[in-house]
Design an enzyme around this catalytic site. Structure first.
Site, short mmCIF file in Angstrom:
data_model
loop_
_atom_site.label_atom_id
_atom_site.label_comp_id
_atom_site.label_asym_id
_atom_site.label_seq_id
_atom_site.Cartn_x
_atom_site.Cartn_y
_atom_site.Cartn_z
N LYS A 1 0.84 -1.21 0.00
CA LYS A 1 0.00 0.00 0.00
C LYS A 1 0.87 1.25 0.00
CE LYS A 1 -3.70 -2.50 2.26
NZ LYS A 1 -4.18 -3.05 3.52
N GLN B 1 -4.85 -1.85 9.66
CA GLN B 1 -4.72 -3.18 9.07
C GLN B 1 -5.31 -4.25 9.98
OE1 GLN B 1 -3.53 -3.74 5.94
NE2 GLN B 1 -3.87 -5.92 6.14
N ASP C 1 -11.50 2.40 4.16
CA ASP C 1 -11.79 0.96 4.14
C ASP C 1 -13.30 0.69 4.05
OD1 ASP C 1 -9.92 -1.10 4.16
OD2 ASP C 1 -9.38 -0.77 6.25
N1 GUN Z 1 -6.66 -7.10 5.96
C1 GUN Z 1 -6.89 -7.81 4.84
N2 GUN Z 1 -7.60 -7.07 3.96
C2 GUN Z 1 -7.82 -5.87 4.54
C3 GUN Z 1 -8.48 -4.68 4.12
O1 GUN Z 1 -9.04 -4.56 3.03
N3 GUN Z 1 -8.47 -3.67 5.02
C4 GUN Z 1 -7.87 -3.76 6.23
N4 GUN Z 1 -7.93 -2.71 7.05
N5 GUN Z 1 -7.26 -4.85 6.65
C5 GUN Z 1 -7.22 -5.90 5.80
#
Ligand code: GUN
Length: 296
Positions: A54, A98, A121
């Site tokens: 990211k 995350q 998100d």
């Molecule tokens: N962990 C795995 N996929 C995601 C996601 O799309 N967002 C977040 N915050 N954590 C994740």
């Protein structure tokens, strides 16, 4: 019949190019750089890898990126304090915490503490509500929005289609069903949400023009569950042991790929499609957050 592979990497790149162009315009015309904060608690290797990708993508597309790494023992109160600080930082337009979080942390309370206007998100209850209402000022979760874009950009007719979503999770199944059933262009699908307790799963799946599989079980969807010519989107990612490869495991989806590909019209391989799409949609959501914050 051999299914056509949906090229998720190319579609993600298309979206990233659009985002980069719009970011460059915001910088030039409004002196505005969209900023994303990514909070990682602990040292889960898979999470570290996601967070790093990211970060890298922010840099590539011209966004400001802030990493917040916290020790595994971080308390609920400490994490909520950090989120509160990020909620007030003007250079930060999007906040992502995350998942998964360590056991001492109440994940739902953490997601609810994020300013909904920075919740890229789409996990905050307000954004879940806006998605259910079809309110475009909210944020749709990145993986479900990515699934929708994959369908649109690979020329799949969603309008009026019979869609079966396998799985009802908060992160994938449920929001995918909301997005595809919306009264809107490129949506208007007839959506069935099926899951581990559904009866007659094979018959339900065989009624689908489009199958979105997010049930969390390796190779769950078998060829006999697929109508010939159907479109299959595999959102699963599972580790299965394989002593013939150096790492000792392979990544496979929720779809029994080879036999299903022989039956389907179009299909996504695993890995390499849904991951890049999720990141592309995260960047796009951060851009949207920055524009909305500044009334653009
Ligand atoms: N962990 C795995 N996929 C995601 C996601 O799309 N967002 C977040 N915050 N954590 C994740």
């Amino acid at each position: 019949m051999a299914a056509e592979l949906i090229d998720g990497k190319a579609i993600a790149e298309q979206i990233n190019a659009e985002t980069a162009a719009e970011v460059a315009r915001l910088k030039a015309e409004h002196q505005l750089t969209p900023g994303l904060a990514v909070v990682l608690v602990g040292d889960n290797p898979a999470s570290q890898a996601y967070v790093a990708s990211k970060d890298k993508m922010c840099t590539r597309l011209g966004l400001h990126s802030k990493r917040v790494n916290l020790p595994a023992g971080t308390s609920q109160g400490e994490l909520l304090g950090i989120i509160n600080d990020l909620n007030f930082q003007r250079t930060i337009h999007g906040i992502l915490v995350q998942s998964p979080l360590p056991n001492q942390i109440d994940e739902a309370q953490v997601f609810a503490a994020i300013d909904p206007s920075k919740d890229v998100d789409g996990f905050h209850p307000l954004n879940v509500g806006k998605l259910a209402l079809g309110d475009p000022t909210g944020f749709a979760p990145c993986t479900p929005a990515g699934v929708h874009e994959l369908l649109i950009r690979s020329g799949v007719a969603v309008e009026g289609a019979n869609v079966v979503v396998l799985g009802r999770s908060r992160i994938v199944g449920r929001p995918v069903s909301l997005i595809l059933s919306q009264k809107a262009k490129n949506a208007n699908a007839t959506v069935t949400v099926a899951h581990s307790r559904s009866r007659n799963l094979t018959a339900i799946c065989r009624s689908a023009d489009i199958l979105v599989v997010a049930i969390g079980v390796a190779r769950f969807l078998k060829a006999e569950m697929v109508r010939p010519g159907a479109v299959v989107i595999d959102v699963g990612i599972n580790r299965v042991e394989d002593s013939t490869v150096a790492k000792g495991y392979r990544l496979v989806g929720d779809v029994d790929f080879e036999p299903v590909a022989a039956m389907a019209g179009k299909i996504t391989p695993v890995p390499g499609v849904v991951g890049p799409m999720t990141i592309a949609l995260l960047m796009r959501n951060t851009l949207k957050a920055a524009k909305m914050r500044h009334g653009l």
